[in-house]
Design a protein around this motif. Structure first.
Motif, mmCIF file in Angstrom:
data_model
loop_
_atom_site.group_PDB
_atom_site.id
_atom_site.type_symbol
_atom_site.label_atom_id
_atom_site.label_comp_id
_atom_site.label_asym_id
_atom_site.label_seq_id
_atom_site.Cartn_x
_atom_site.Cartn_y
_atom_site.Cartn_z
ATOM 1 N N ILE A 1 6.433 5.394 -3.209
ATOM 2 C CA ILE A 1 5.145 4.884 -3.660
ATOM 3 C C ILE A 1 5.148 3.376 -3.449
ATOM 4 O O ILE A 1 5.989 2.674 -3.993
ATOM 5 C CB ILE A 1 4.872 5.223 -5.139
ATOM 6 N N GLY A 2 4.212 2.911 -2.629
ATOM 7 C CA GLY A 2 4.077 1.485 -2.348
ATOM 8 C C GLY A 2 2.872 0.932 -3.077
ATOM 9 O O GLY A 2 1.840 1.589 -3.185
ATOM 10 N N ILE B 1 0.357 4.973 -1.007
ATOM 11 C CA ILE B 1 0.098 3.556 -1.233
ATOM 12 C C ILE B 1 -1.060 3.427 -2.209
ATOM 13 O O ILE B 1 -2.121 4.012 -1.994
ATOM 14 C CB ILE B 1 -0.222 2.832 0.086
ATOM 15 N N VAL B 2 -0.821 2.688 -3.277
ATOM 16 C CA VAL B 2 -1.835 2.466 -4.298
ATOM 17 C C VAL B 2 -1.995 0.958 -4.486
ATOM 18 O O VAL B 2 -1.176 0.172 -4.019
ATOM 19 C CB VAL B 2 -1.454 3.144 -5.630
ATOM 20 N N SER B 3 -3.056 0.567 -5.197
ATOM 21 C CA SER B 3 -3.327 -0.860 -5.343
ATOM 22 C C SER B 3 -2.802 -1.463 -6.638
ATOM 23 O O SER B 3 -2.856 -2.675 -6.820
ATOM 24 C CB SER B 3 -4.824 -1.127 -5.223
ATOM 25 N N ALA C 1 -0.411 4.078 -9.749
ATOM 26 C CA ALA C 1 0.815 4.846 -9.497
ATOM 27 C C ALA C 1 1.145 5.713 -10.703
ATOM 28 O O ALA C 1 1.477 6.892 -10.559
ATOM 29 C CB ALA C 1 1.975 3.906 -9.180
ATOM 30 N N ARG C 2 1.023 5.147 -11.884
ATOM 31 C CA ARG C 2 1.303 5.911 -13.111
ATOM 32 C C ARG C 2 0.337 7.087 -13.261
ATOM 33 O O ARG C 2 0.731 8.191 -13.620
ATOM 34 C CB ARG C 2 1.221 5.002 -14.326
ATOM 35 N N LEU D 1 1.719 -2.316 4.750
ATOM 36 C CA LEU D 1 2.690 -1.455 4.095
ATOM 37 C C LEU D 1 2.705 -0.069 4.735
ATOM 38 O O LEU D 1 3.765 0.529 4.927
ATOM 39 C CB LEU D 1 2.380 -1.370 2.594
ATOM 40 N N ALA D 2 1.540 0.447 5.104
ATOM 41 C CA ALA D 2 1.472 1.752 5.784
ATOM 42 C C ALA D 2 2.218 1.702 7.112
ATOM 43 O O ALA D 2 2.915 2.650 7.473
ATOM 44 C CB ALA D 2 0.013 2.161 6.005
ATOM 45 N N ARG D 3 2.076 0.606 7.840
ATOM 46 C CA ARG D 3 2.795 0.477 9.113
ATOM 47 C C ARG D 3 4.296 0.436 8.870
ATOM 48 O O ARG D 3 5.067 1.047 9.601
ATOM 49 C CB ARG D 3 2.353 -0.782 9.843
ATOM 50 N N LEU D 4 4.719 -0.278 7.830
ATOM 51 C CA LEU D 4 6.144 -0.397 7.541
ATOM 52 C C LEU D 4 6.747 0.911 7.049
ATOM 53 O O LEU D 4 7.899 1.214 7.336
ATOM 54 C CB LEU D 4 6.384 -1.499 6.510
#
Length: 171
Positions: free
Chosen positions: A9-10, A33-35, A40-41, A21-24
């Motif tokens: 989870i990024g 990936i969340v903001s 995330a929780r 982050l998606a590319r990495l």
């Protein structure tokens, strides 16, 4: 836990950081990936993951130091290919021989052009072992492959993503 794929989870607050982050994380089996930490929780609560213990981590914001994010993965330049039967790199009508490591490395990058391949994933795919933090073996292969691409005058190169890995990119 066997049989369960790990989930990464990024957290990145801006759209540009999320694209980067998606590319990495593109080579990761499963990622979300969340903001925010709250998102995330909420995801973990909805997914019903009571076996996951909440961990408080003070992480710095994602630094976007790699190249600008692109909307789609860049296809390899037309005419660039690896002939696995003969273990050669082909650019248009020219060819150059490859070592086993160069061949396996290029097959990874050509199989997912534009995608960042992490040091860890490359070590598993090419060397068949776990990356131990020293990159001299990998950097030696990258240097030789870059030289061979240049000798062929191919319109592609290998870009390093500092601290993460490598990707194939057009010139």
């Amino acid at each position: 836990m066997r049989g369960v794929a790990p989930l990464v989870i990024g957290i990145a607050s801006s759209p540009a950081e999320r694209r980067q982050l998606a590319r990495l994380l593109g080579g990761t089996e499963a990622f979300l990936i969340v903001s925010s930490v709250d998102q995330a929780r909420k995801f973990l609560d909805v997914a019903g993951t009571p076996h996951v213990a909440p961990v408080a981590v003070a992480a710095p914001p994602v630094a976007v130091t790699a190249e600008p994010a692109q909307g789609a993965v860049t296809p390899p330049p037309t005419g660039l290919s690896v002939d696995s039967d003969r273990r050669v790199l082909r650019w248009l009508d020219r060819e150059i021989e490859l070592t086993r490591l160069e061949h396996d490395f290029l097959r990874c990058l050509l199989g997912a052009p534009g995608q960042v391949w992490t040091y860890e994933r490359l070590h598993l795919e090419v060397w068949g072992n776990v990356h131990l933090g020293r990159g001299s073996d990998m950097h030696s292969v990258v240097r030789r492959v870059r030289h061979k691409l240049a000798r062929l005058n191919a319109s592609a190169t290998i870009h390093a993503v500092r601290g993460v890995g490598f990707r194939l990119a057009p010139l």
